[in-house]
Design an enzyme around this catalytic site. Structure first.
Site, short mmCIF file in Angstrom:
data_model
loop_
_atom_site.label_atom_id
_atom_site.label_comp_id
_atom_site.label_asym_id
_atom_site.label_seq_id
_atom_site.Cartn_x
_atom_site.Cartn_y
_atom_site.Cartn_z
N LYS A 162 0.84 -1.20 0.00
CA LYS A 162 0.00 0.00 0.00
C LYS A 162 0.88 1.25 0.00
CE LYS A 162 -2.82 -1.35 3.43
NZ LYS A 162 -3.71 -1.13 4.54
N ARG A 220 -9.67 -4.53 16.65
CA ARG A 220 -11.03 -4.00 16.57
C ARG A 220 -12.07 -5.10 16.47
NH1 ARG A 220 -9.32 -0.45 11.66
NH2 ARG A 220 -8.36 -2.49 11.44
N SER A 256 -8.00 3.75 9.29
CA SER A 256 -7.41 4.80 8.44
C SER A 256 -7.96 4.69 7.02
CB SER A 256 -5.89 4.66 8.41
OG SER A 256 -5.36 4.80 9.70
#
Ligand code: PNS
Length: 175
Positions: free
Chosen positions: A57, A106, A144
């Site tokens: 990325k 998460r 993000s």
């Protein structure tokens, strides 16, 4: 001499140094919550900002920009430093005298990747413990990449990232 029971009692900030690694492109309130909680347990916290494309990325912000966004928020904690790194995470942890790598989790979707990283890091450095903090419920949806997608389509970033980050992100994505 410490008894087994007294060794189990976790006093304030007695866990030595922890490294909190990530791309932080950009830092979110979810990251800042994990950093703040780790800083209340460990004596010293080093936020490690990856300075290489991870998982192919490209980042929106340079490592220096990402470091500065975090520095602007963590100064008040008093025991947090922010550093870029471009070597193996376990080597970065060792260079900084860290006993622990701390990450936020998460949802189940984070687990698979983190489990793999955990096994690899454990093989490379069995002396460094990886530890996980569950995200606070209000941040369990926050990432993000989600924030970048919202910003690209003009979504409101209030409460998701610090205001300075929101305006820099909107500027960057408008380009
Ligand atoms: O999810 P993120 O924020 O992109 O995670 C980045 C990082 C470095 C925490 C993750 O890729 C990881 O745990 N990597 C361990 C393997 C390693 O050392 N890679 C080199 C990073 S420069």
């Amino acid at each position: 001499m410490a008894t087994p029971a007294s060794r189990c009692i976790v006093g304030p900030r007695n866990g030595g140094t922890a490294v909190l690694p990530g791309s932080y492109d950009p830092v979110t309130h979810g990251h800042l919550d994990i950093i703040t909680r780790a800083a209340s347990v460990f004596e010293d916290v080093i936020v490690g900002v990856v300075n290489l494309p991870v998982r192919k990325k490209q980042t929106v912000f340079t490592a220096q920009e990402r470091v500065e966004f975090i520095e602007a928020e963590v100064g008040k904690l008093g025991n947090v430093q922010v550093k870029p790194f471009d070597n193996l995470l376990v080597d970065f942890a060792r260079e900084n005298g860290a006993k622990a790598i701390v990450k936020g989790l998460r949802a189940i979707s984070d687990f698979e990747y983190e489990f793999e990283m955990n096994q690899l890091n454990r093989k490379l450095a069995p002396d460094i413990e990886s530890m996980y903090l569950m995200s606070a419920p209000q941040f369990s949806f926050l990432s993000s990449s989600g924030v970048k997608e919202l910003a690209m389509f003009g979504g409101d970033l209030t409460g998701l990232v610090p205001p300075q980050v929101a305006s820099r992100l909107q500027e960057a994505l408008a380009r």
